[in-house]
Design a protein around this motif. Structure first.
Motif, PDB file in Angstrom:
ATOM      1  N   TYR A 308     -50.575   9.523  57.218  1.00 55.38           N
ATOM      2  CA  TYR A 308     -51.275  10.124  58.623  1.00 55.38           C
ATOM      3  C   TYR A 308     -52.603   9.355  58.950  1.00 55.38           C
ATOM      4  O   TYR A 308     -53.543   9.536  58.133  1.00 55.38           O
ATOM      5  N   ILE A 313     -49.918  10.410  52.266  1.00 51.47           N
ATOM      6  CA  ILE A 313     -49.324  11.513  52.140  1.00 51.47           C
ATOM      7  C   ILE A 313     -48.380  11.652  50.992  1.00 51.47           C
ATOM      8  O   ILE A 313     -48.402  12.185  50.028  1.00 51.47           O
ATOM      9  N   HIS A 332     -46.387  22.696  45.699  1.00 51.96           N
ATOM     10  CA  HIS A 332     -47.329  23.254  46.164  1.00 51.96           C
ATOM     11  C   HIS A 332     -47.622  23.009  47.307  1.00 51.96           C
ATOM     12  O   HIS A 332     -46.934  22.164  48.140  1.00 51.96           O
ATOM     13  N   SER A 333     -48.049  24.056  48.222  1.00 54.87           N
ATOM     14  CA  SER A 333     -48.292  23.867  49.642  1.00 54.87           C
ATOM     15  C   SER A 333     -49.111  22.653  49.856  1.00 54.87           C
ATOM     16  O   SER A 333     -50.288  22.378  49.276  1.00 54.87           O
ATOM     17  N   SER A 335     -47.930  19.679  49.579  1.00 53.03           N
ATOM     18  CA  SER A 335     -47.518  18.436  48.760  1.00 53.03           C
ATOM     19  C   SER A 335     -46.491  17.442  49.581  1.00 53.03           C
ATOM     20  O   SER A 335     -46.326  16.432  48.753  1.00 53.03           O
ATOM     21  N   LYS A 337     -43.800  18.391  51.429  1.00 51.21           N
ATOM     22  CA  LYS A 337     -42.315  18.472  51.785  1.00 51.21           C
ATOM     23  C   LYS A 337     -41.984  18.622  53.102  1.00 51.21           C
ATOM     24  O   LYS A 337     -41.124  17.808  53.598  1.00 51.21           O
ATOM     25  N   SER A 338     -42.700  18.945  53.986  1.00 53.07           N
ATOM     26  CA  SER A 338     -42.418  18.935  55.547  1.00 53.07           C
ATOM     27  C   SER A 338     -42.493  17.480  55.946  1.00 53.07           C
ATOM     28  O   SER A 338     -41.634  17.052  56.679  1.00 53.07           O
ATOM     29  N   THR A 339     -43.268  16.800  55.515  1.00 53.32           N
ATOM     30  CA  THR A 339     -43.627  15.546  55.565  1.00 53.32           C
ATOM     31  C   THR A 339     -42.502  14.654  55.394  1.00 53.32           C
ATOM     32  O   THR A 339     -41.960  13.873  56.337  1.00 53.32           O
ATOM     33  N   TYR A 348     -41.257  10.925  62.752  1.00 53.07           N
ATOM     34  CA  TYR A 348     -42.577   9.701  62.226  1.00 53.07           C
ATOM     35  C   TYR A 348     -41.524   8.720  61.337  1.00 53.07           C
ATOM     36  O   TYR A 348     -40.702   8.828  61.154  1.00 53.07           O
ATOM     37  N   GLN A 379     -40.378  25.169  59.949  1.00 49.39           N
ATOM     38  CA  GLN A 379     -41.134  25.967  59.128  1.00 49.39           C
ATOM     39  C   GLN A 379     -41.801  27.080  60.295  1.00 49.39           C
ATOM     40  O   GLN A 379     -41.726  28.403  59.863  1.00 49.39           O
ATOM     41  N   HIS A 491     -40.701  28.306  49.303  1.00 48.16           N
ATOM     42  CA  HIS A 491     -41.494  28.528  48.295  1.00 48.16           C
ATOM     43  C   HIS A 491     -41.066  29.577  47.424  1.00 48.16           C
ATOM     44  O   HIS A 491     -41.466  29.476  46.081  1.00 48.16           O
TER      45      HIS A 491
END
Ligand code: ATP
Ligand code: MG
Length: 557
Positions: A308, A313, A332-333, A335, A337-339, A348, A379, A491
């Motif tokens: 980004y 990332i 972990h939050s 890390s 995953k959504s990306t 993207y 999410q 999670h």
């Protein structure tokens, strides 16, 4: 004047024929002007409405086709202001004022010709104020444009406050920030006022100055005319005719100078509209698109890296997901995953490496065609204003009621939907506010399932439901997942037990791959993650028990 009235004053009878001719000529001209004026106004109204609607639609169409990156850096209120009011200004300018300007120019030109033909010397005197007006226009033009541009930005700020606080009204209220928000709105309005005041100061001086100059011009013509009459160079009739024409000339000049403001306004608006229209999507359509008949669902990530801006990332992601395989993404939050999912959906484009579907780089596939194969549960589930049925059928608006119901059943939404006052036709409110978080999630799962996608992506799809409901959904999903390539992010690691493989991410890199048993046996990253969670669950359970005991004790008392 010269043919009828002056001879009459000199003792000759009035020539009735001539009077009739002249007067009916005037009447005819007036009627013709009325008819043409009506036709013009009507046509212009038609045209201007169409130009405005067209410009708005084009801009909106372009806007929603831009990539997520663009929206990441923009504010809703600003975009709304641009598409709402600035298109209107441009439209007004093109349709009304541009034509007015054209008629002004034609009228000025023709009147000038008539003036010259009546008397060239007088005509020359008429032009005296022109250079001064031109100089004035030169002076105010830039000031106005800058003022209008600033005004537009501040106006966008005003709408931004609205676009921020109305959707976020719960937070505003929860933290009792109504006063501060009102003050913020007031401040934006005040700035708007100040900028407008500044523009108005310039403008209010400009218009009367032009009028003053034309009045002075008229005065000069009078003086010069009287002097010429006294020298017997022209007749009273000539001067009268000249004055009649000259007032038209100056009126047009006046109105032409007024267009300066409108032009500058439109210029400022155009700049902001074209800022959208000129923006090229950072996720471009392929120039030589590859049309795949039907995709199998193999996803390959090859050396994928993503940034980004300058912030890296993910790096060096290599992974092949087989058709029909279910993958669990854990980590972990933050890390990435959504990306990763965003990259697979092509919201993207990768910064390095490539993503291939059935061996084809996704950048070579037509975007909309490609995305039709993906069922995505975000999410943060987002519902549109409308009924439950409309929301479930969002990806397939022509779905039958039976299809909608079966998707809802699969997502375990059917029961709660039936309990709503109007069942599937209940309105969900803006952004689905009338529903609970878990209900929204289930609607969005149903929405993803309805399009029967080859690739199913579930980003924390069941995070807002209780464990029992989650188990039910999980069971239903197990059937639905079969045969589809599935990427599930969760999670709550227990929900990913069914996954063929778990991909463990840490700070944007894959650190472990394997199924639950293998990863547990390895006693690595996943193992620690799992144990930490299991411990927490234990404590939670104990907490629940103690609360239950507590309340039970309370009841006994
Ligand atoms: P979570 O489990 O909390 O959902 P995640 O693994 O899905 O986390 P991502 O959403 O992929 O995490 O985010 C990875 C990193 O990218 C985070 O550090 C986040 O701050 C950053 N990030 C996410 N979206 C953007 C964005 N639009 N612009 C800049 N950075 C972003
Ligand atoms: Mg995420």
């Amino acid at each position: 004047m010269d043919n009828v009235l002056i001879p009459y004053q000199n003792g000759q009878p009035i020539n009735a024929d001539l009077v009739t001719l002249y007067l009916s000529g005037l009447l005819g001209a007036a009627v013709l002007a009325w008819a043409l004026g009506w036709a013009r106004t009507y046509m212009l109204a038609l045209v201007s409405e169409r130009i405005g609607a067209d410009l708005r639609t084009t801009t909106y169409e372009h806007l929603i086709n831009l990539s997520q990156e663009y929206f990441g850096g923009k504010r809703t209120g600003d975009l709304m202001a641009r598409i709402g009011s600035e298109t209107d200004r441009i439209n007004l300018f093109i349709s009304l004022h541009l034509l007015d300007f054209a008629t002004d120019v034609i009228m000025i030109g023709m009147t000038a010709m008539i003036l010259v033909s009546i008397n060239p010397w007088l005509a020359l005197v008429t032009l005296v104020p022109l250079p001064i007006i031109a100089w004035l226009i030169y002076l105010v033009r830039d000031r106005l444009r800058i003022g209008f541009e600033r005004g537009d930005r501040i106006w966008a700020e005003v709408t931004n406050v609205l676009a921020d606080t109305i959707p976020g009204i719960r937070v505003v209220k929860a933290f009792a920030q109504e006063k501060r928000e009102a003050a913020r709105f007031h401040a934006a309005n005040l700035r708007n006022l100040q900028v407008n005041d500044r523009v108005n100061r310039v403008w209010s001086l400009f218009t009367p100055t032009v009028t003053l100059l034309t009045e002075i011009g008229l005065l000069v013509v009078w003086i010069f005319g009287i002097w010429q009459i006294s020298n017997d160079e022209i007749t009273v009739g000539v001067l009268t005719a000249f004055l009649a024409y000259i007032s038209r000339f100056y009126i047009r000049l006046d109105s032409m100078s007024r267009i300066v403001s409108i032009t500058q306004k439109a210029a400022a608006g155009t700049k902001r509209i074209f800022d959208i229209l000129d923006h090229v999507s950072s996720v471009p359509e392929p120039s030589n698109p590859v049309y795949l008949p039907a995709i199998q669902g193999q996803i390959e990530l090859r050396n994928v890296g993503f940034r980004y801006g300058t912030r890296s990332i993910t790096r060096d992601i290599n992974l092949i997901i087989k058709p029909g395989e279910m993958i669990g993404l854990v980590g972990h939050s933050g890390s990435g995953k959504s990306t990763l999912v965003n990259l697979i959906c092509r919201f993207y484009d990768v910064s390095e490496g490539m993503i291939l579907i059935d061996g084809h780089d996704i950048r070579s596939l037509p975007i909309a065609e490609y995305r039709k194969n993906i069922g995505l549960v975000l999410q943060e589930p987002f519902l549109f204003y409308g009924t439950i049925a409309e929301n479930i059928a969002y990806g397939k608006p022509d779905a039958t009621r039976a299809e909608i119901v079966s998707a809802a059943r699969a997502a375990h939404a059917h029961e709660f939907i039936l309990r709503l006052p109007h069942g599937y036709d209940s309105l969900v409110g803006e952004r689905g506010q009338a529903l609970s978080g878990g209900e929204r999630q289930r609607i969005s799962i149903a929405r993803a399932l309805l399009i029967d996608p080859r690739i199913l992506i579930l980003d924390e799809a069941t995070s807002s439901v209780d464990t029992t409901t989650e188990k039910d959904i999980q069971k239903a999903l197990d059937n639905l997942v079969r045969g589809r390539t599935t990427i599930a992010i969760a999670h709550r690691l227990s929900t990913l037990r069914e996954a063929n493989r778990l991909i463990v991410l840490d700070r944007g890199r894959i650190v472990e791959i394997g199924n639950h048993a293998e990863l547990m046996a390895r006693e690595g990253y996943y193992y620690r993650l799992y144990l930490a969670q299991a411990r927490n669950v234990d404590t939670e359970d104990r907490a629940t028990v103690s609360v239950a005991e507590h309340s039970a004790a309370g009841e006994r008392k």
